[in-house]
Scaffold this active site. Structure first.
Site, PDB file in Angstrom:
ATOM      1  N   ASP A   1     -77.189   5.775  27.192  1.00  0.00           N
ATOM      2  CA  ASP A   1     -76.225   4.572  27.615  1.00  0.00           C
ATOM      3  C   ASP A   1     -76.325   4.672  29.275  1.00  0.00           C
ATOM      4  O   ASP A   1     -76.251   5.784  29.554  1.00  0.00           O
ATOM      5  CB  ASP A   1     -74.581   4.641  26.679  1.00  0.00           C
ATOM      6  CG  ASP A   1     -74.261   3.439  27.780  1.00  0.00           C
ATOM      7  OD1 ASP A   1     -74.632   2.247  27.985  1.00  0.00           O
ATOM      8  OD2 ASP A   1     -73.418   3.446  27.750  1.00  0.00           O
TER       9      ASP A   1
ATOM     10  N   ASP B   1     -71.082   6.301  25.609  1.00  0.00           N
ATOM     11  CA  ASP B   1     -68.890   6.961  25.936  1.00  0.00           C
ATOM     12  C   ASP B   1     -68.583   4.766  25.309  1.00  0.00           C
ATOM     13  O   ASP B   1     -67.424   5.640  24.789  1.00  0.00           O
ATOM     14  CB  ASP B   1     -69.248   6.707  26.983  1.00  0.00           C
ATOM     15  CG  ASP B   1     -68.802   5.560  27.985  1.00  0.00           C
ATOM     16  OD1 ASP B   1     -69.828   4.705  27.343  1.00  0.00           O
ATOM     17  OD2 ASP B   1     -68.533   5.246  28.098  1.00  0.00           O
TER      18      ASP B   1
ATOM     19  N   ASP C   1     -71.859   2.086  21.413  1.00  0.00           N
ATOM     20  CA  ASP C   1     -72.684   2.840  21.306  1.00  0.00           C
ATOM     21  C   ASP C   1     -72.917   3.859  19.845  1.00  0.00           C
ATOM     22  O   ASP C   1     -74.109   4.855  19.616  1.00  0.00           O
ATOM     23  CB  ASP C   1     -73.066   4.019  22.693  1.00  0.00           C
ATOM     24  CG  ASP C   1     -72.964   3.921  24.078  1.00  0.00           C
ATOM     25  OD1 ASP C   1     -73.936   2.807  23.966  1.00  0.00           O
ATOM     26  OD2 ASP C   1     -72.262   4.193  24.686  1.00  0.00           O
TER      27      ASP C   1
END
Length: 1125
Positions: free
Chosen positions: A431, A833, A837
């Site tokens: 990410d 995080d 995700d």
């Protein structure tokens, strides 16, 4: 971010604060599900303040007792045993232990049963200890105290576990909510309260909840006596951010998540609240979310199962050979009616040795051999690996180089099953926001009245300069107006989180001297007023910090404070500022009446507040993109839309909000930056040098993603870009026409063509050293993941060094991860995080969660948690490499030592006419894997290092040993097995041949069965432990202690065991003290045999290191030669 204002004059209008907190982030929109109340999935009925209601009791709702343990006192033994015997090897040993009580057994049952009990018992004890720790936490939580409204019309203290659905409870400030509650009222007049949900999602920002108007006024304990209502709502589920229900209190009132207080969240900044218990115990949303993560097994562990099957096949083959030859020998005991081996007494033999029924005897002998050769299967392998992996995770968790002091967060391996997988990662899928960046916005620049302010450089500006091939522009080299263009930068002398702005023209109160000071004043006033932040004043220092809904909102408020507009107080109906007065240049206090908040929505992409200033002016302040009569008319329409109970409620609210956000005066624009985390470019470059592919899956638009790619070294100079996009005039024209079928057809055709062109470009550049990067947008990715295109897309992507997927949705992230994992059967690592995700982390072979500011969902769903992206470098290149190497060597060595030992039994049985007689004493065999060879291999698995951590990072290409699986390839595994086979042959044939015709004792007696067994066993123990010493690269005192200590333990055991009565010690009775130790031949033969057994491996290794060294051996050699320090 554009900032605007609108203004109308008029008189005051009284509003309630509850109207101001209808924020989208806190509210579940009332959709079609609302009409399903009472139907399946929405059938729960709660009688408020009436838990003894007969109708409710018949529903038998769960109590509030919570248990997170895996076992109970009743099911621990059966359930734990079931877990142990899910392993094929343990089932085999159990069968062998049971059969060992029969006459078929070649040894005593106790010697088989004892090691099995030790291994199984140790694992069960570990499970029990871990479960007891969880139980203690449960006991503590279940026995917390809370006040509940009783029959005597007062609040009484009770334990959490005693709460029932419908109970009315009172929770005080800084206390946790004991169950999922419906908020009745609070210490605030309008029924608002502040909640911290860090235990649920890790977010420390305070959330605002508010009660319904109909219940917000209930405060006195006496008034609760007459409070009776019925809540009809959804059934228990795991959605933390939605709630569908109605309150029946005179009439029906719609309920949303704003009125729900979830278990384990904490009450903050509110003296107390009253609430009704809706969900209890395991029905609460936090408990509904405690599902087990998907089961993941490393590739080495799966391959180990195949090796076990190979050894099982070898065991069956050896047993078959033994039974066939035994049947032949037994049948030949009668020849022409005469007994050939009359001294064995075959005429009186049982069915197990009857020459007249040789086939049946051979079958029983097959069963005997299955038990005899059981030592090919390492009984302690599983428990040893488990111990080693747990110790490895301790080292990972305690690594100071992966500790982030700023947040006091170390690295944390949440599972030990995947340690070795960390050393085999082929592709990283990452990410961006909060993972590569800090997710902590900084105010960098602004434009007010057409004039740009702020002289700092953003990461994107540096990236653009890097992309053009030049150096980064000098600080201050910014297009400025004539005013102050040659001025020096101002150094504030202190670092302020969220504020990275430098411009002497408007800092330190200098903005009052600017030509457009009135516009500047309005601009920063908008930043100080248009938000939902909450000030938190430090009572000791007087400093003010802010709890904001988002990082960028906090940055705007901080910027306003630093430039003279300090937001310091928020009440239910007002916002107060310390303002720098434009005319006097002094700080003054100004209070603004807060009338309405028009919350941000993805459709409008802006938020606004309506306030009344001290001059009685009505102002609309807007971030993002009237007369009194006009306002009153709009307010009526707005409130009507806000309280509507229809599926399109959100659309109505947005439409009404859009009506008043018109005819605004543009004041200026802001530039905030989410800076890269420290060390990200260096980390990505090092991982790329290790041969690891890196993909970034981001929601950013393509231009931003490319710039960030350059900033973090994902895109590098000289790297060619392959861009796949549907942003073309032809596709845009079709989208405007709205022909979905034609759009899909044209899009697929375009993507197919672009993929083919990319593959063609890669093929043409195959001979060159140019690396490629693939960049694809979200719309294109949706078509590229189609079954007809995914293979060609994957082929293109895997040939590129870097991949950036723009505008990716959470689902697309998970689908891309699955495609890479299954398409090429390579080890994938996903890192993120946020909650968006989670799918990607769970889909990947390894999920790494960043414990950042977006909450704890990613961490809770991860296999390893780290605080910063840069720690991934050490996690993979150091710990991953070491763990892979250690586990690989450990497993190979386990099979080597068991084959060495097991085949000496086979050779001896052949030597003894396949009689089924074991070469060794029962307890020699039982303790071989448990005491005499197991501790050195555990030390290897925990401490061995081929090179130091510094060299692992200095030579990242070393990591490819794991990616290519060099140390656990079939060639390497079979090589170790062959080494064991050779050692067994050398030990047996040298031992039997060198002592066959030699006197052993002083009295001239030759070696007997007991001494031969001791000699062979001594040579096996010495050989396998010395082999370990040859294989270890990094000696510590512990390795020396375990290796030489295991050998010494063998002799000590012989002495102690030999002193026991011969009824128990049998062939070991005084065999060392009175026989072997006194014979020089025993010691000389042991030395000769051990050296001979080790010589083939030593010779092969010397040749291999000299002519075909592996990468780590090259580094070792350079270090020994002094070329590396």
């Amino acid at each position: 971010m554009a900032v605007g204002t609108g203004r109308r004059r008029g008189k005051k209008s009284k509003v309630h604060f509850t109207k101001l907190y209808n924020f989208t982030c806190c509210r579940s929109s009332l959709k079609d599900e609302h009409s399903q109340i009472g139907q399946r999935g929405f059938s729960r009925s709660v009688h408020c303040n009436d838990p003894d209601n007969l109708e409710q009791l018949q529903l038998r709702y769960r109590d509030n007792y919570v248990s997170t343990t895996k076992y109970t006192a009743l099911n621990f033994i059966p359930k734990s045993l079931f877990e142990q015997f899910r392993r094929v090897a343990n089932i085999y040993f159990l069968v062998v232990a049971c059969v060992s009580f029969s006459p078929l057994a070649p040894f005593g049952a106790t010697s088989i049963l004892a090691p099995l009990l030790v291994v199984i018992g140790a694992t069960m004890a570990k499970e029990g200890v871990e479960d007891w720790r969880r139980r203690k936490q449960d006991i503590e939580a279940n026995n917390r105290k809370v006040q509940v409204y009783g029959r005597n019309q007062t609040f009484e203290e009770t334990r959490w576990k005693n709460l029932r659905v419908g109970d009315l409870v009172k929770v005080y400030k800084d206390e946790y909510f004991p169950a999922d509650l419906f908020l009745v009222s609070s210490s605030y007049e309008d029924g608002i309260c502040y909640v911290e949900t860090s235990n649920l999602d890790g977010e420390t920002n305070l959330k605002v909840k508010h009660a319904l108007d109909v219940t917000a006024s209930i405060h006195d304990e006496s008034s609760f006596q007459n409070f009776k209502a019925v809540i009809k709502c959804e059934d228990p589920n795991d959605d933390l951010y939605a709630f569908v229900g109605t309150l029946c209190h005179g009439r029906q009132y719609p309920l949303s998540v704003q009125q729900i207080l979830l278990r384990d969240s904490k009450l903050q900044n509110t003296d107390y609240i009253y609430g009704v218990v809706i969900f209890t115990g395991h029905d609460t949303k936090v408990m509904q979310n405690t599902t087990d993560p998907p089961s993941k097994r490393s590739k080495i562990e799966r391959k180990m199962d195949k090796i076990i099957y190979i050894l099982f096949s070898t065991l069956i083959m050896m047993s078959s050979v033994g039974s066939v030859f035994f049947g032949i020998e037994t049948k030949n005991d009668i020849h022409d009616g005469k007994l050939t081996r009359w001294y064995l007494g075959p005429g009186n033999a049982t069915v197990f040795y009857d020459p007249r029924r040789a086939s049946l005897a051979a079958f029983f002998h097959f069963l005997t051999d299955l038990m005899l050769y059981q030592y090919l299967i390492p009984i302690s392998l599983y428990v040893s690996i488990e111990v080693v992996k747990v110790l490895q995770t301790i080292f990972i968790n305690q690594d100071q180089d992966m500790y982030f002091e700023e947040t006091d967060k170390p690295a944390r391996a949440r599972t030990s099953n995947l340690n070795e997988e960390l050393g085999q990662v082929d592709t990283i899928l990452s990410d961006k926001t909060g993972t590569l960046t800090c997710n902590s916005m900084e105010f960098v620049k602004c434009s007010i009245a057409g004039i740009a302010y702020g002289r700092g450089l953003t990461e994107v500006e540096r990236a653009l300069a890097k992309k053009k091939g030049g150096g980064p522009p000098e600080v201050g080299d910014t297009s400025l107006d004539a005013e102050g263009s040659n001025a020096e930068l101002v150094d504030t002398g202190r670092s302020i989180k969220g504020f990275n702005f430098q411009d002497e023209r408007i800092m330190n109160g200098q903005w009052v001297k600017q030509t457009h000071s009135n516009v500047i004043q309005k601009f920063f006033r908008v930043l100080a007023l248009c938000h939902t932040a909450i000030p938190d004043v430090n009572q000791e220092t007087g400093e003010i910090s802010y709890e904001a809904e988002s990082p960028d909102e906090a940055a705007f408020v901080i910027a306003a404070r630093e430039l003279g507009f300090e937001f310091y107080e928020r009440t239910q109906t007002s916002i107060s500022l310390h303002e720098l007065d434009r005319e006097s240049g002094k700080s003054v206090d100004r209070s603004y009446k807060l009338l309405h908040v028009l919350e941000f929505s993805s459709a409008r992409k802006r938020m606004s507040v309506i306030v009344r200033n001290p001059e009685n002016q009505l102002l609309l302040l807007c971030k993002g993109a009237d007369s009194e009569e006009e306002f009153m008319s709009w307010e009526e329409e707005f409130l009507k839309a806000q309280t509507s109970v229809t599926a399109d409620r959100d659309a109505l609210v947005d439409a009404v909000a859009d009506k008043i956000e018109r005819d605004l005066i543009l004041l200026g624009a802001t530039a905030v930056e989410d800076k890269l985390q420290k060390g990200v470019p260096e980390c990505i470059e090092k991982l790329a040098n290790a041969g690891i592919r890196i993909w970034v899956l981001t929601g950013d638009k393509m231009e931003t993603a490319i710039n960030i790619g350059y900033a973090c070294s994902l895109l590098r100079q000289g790297m060619k870009q392959i861009v796949i996009t549907l942003d073309s005039p032809a596709v845009n024209d079709m989208e405007n026409k709205g022909d979905k079928e034609a759009i899909a057809k044209a899009s697929i055709s375009s993507i197919t063509k672009q993929i083919k062109e990319g593959l063609s470009e890669l093929s043409s550049a195959k001979e060159s050293s140019v690396s490629f990067a693939l960049i694809i947008d979200g719309k294109s990715l949706a078509f590229a993941l189609d079954k007809n295109l995914e293979n060609s897309f994957l082929e293109l992507a895997m040939k590129c060094a870097s991949v950036i997927c723009c505008r990716s949705t959470p689902k697309q992230k998970a689908l891309v991860t699955r495609l890479v994992k299954k398409g090429k059967n390579r080890t994938t690592l996903a890192i993120g995080d946020g909650a968006n995700d989670v799918g990607m982390l769970q889909e990947a072979d390894i999920g790494v969660g960043i414990s950042g500011v977006e909450g704890m969902q990613a961490v809770m769903s991860s296999d390893v948690a780290i605080a910063q992206f840069r720690f991934l470098e050490r996690l993979l290149l150091v710990h991953g490499h070491w763990c892979y190497r250690r586990i690989s060597m450990m497993i190979c060595y386990f099979f080597y030592k068991n084959i060495t030992f097991g085949f000496t039994l086979f050779w001896f049985e052949a030597y003894a006419s396949f009689s089924g007689k074991p070469a060794y004493n029962d307890w020699y065999m039982s303790l071989y894997n448990v005491f005499f060879t197991s501790l050195p291999v555990i030390a290897l698995g925990v401490f061995d290092q081929d090179v130091s951590a510094r060299f692992c990072l200095k030579y990242p290409l070393l990591y490819q040993e794991g990616v290519q699986n060099i140390l656990f390839s079939w060639q390497h595994i079979l090589g170790w097995m062959f080494n064991g086979f050779m050692c067994s042959m050398i030990i047996f044939f040298l031992a039997t041949n060198c002592i066959k015709e030699q006197s052993f004792r002083k009295d001239g007696k030759v070696v007997d069965y007991e001494i031969l067994g001791v000699l062979m066993y001594t040579c096996v123990v010495w050989t396998v432990n010395c082999q370990m010493a040859l294989s270890i690269n990094y000696f510590t005192w512990m390795q020396h202690f375990f290796i030489w200590g295991s050998i010494a333990l063998w002799y000590l055991f012989l002495v102690i065991y030999g002193t026991i009565s011969p009824i128990l010690s049998t062939t070991a009775y005084r065999v060392l003290v009175e026989t072997c130790a006194q014979s020089p031949f025993y010691w000389m033969a042991s030395l000769l045999i051990v050296v001979s057994a080790l010589l083939p491996y030593f010779s092969y290794k010397a040749f291999q290191i000299r002519f075909h060294p592996m990468y780590h051996e090259i580094i070792q050699r350079r270090r020994l030669e002094g070329l590396e320090t």
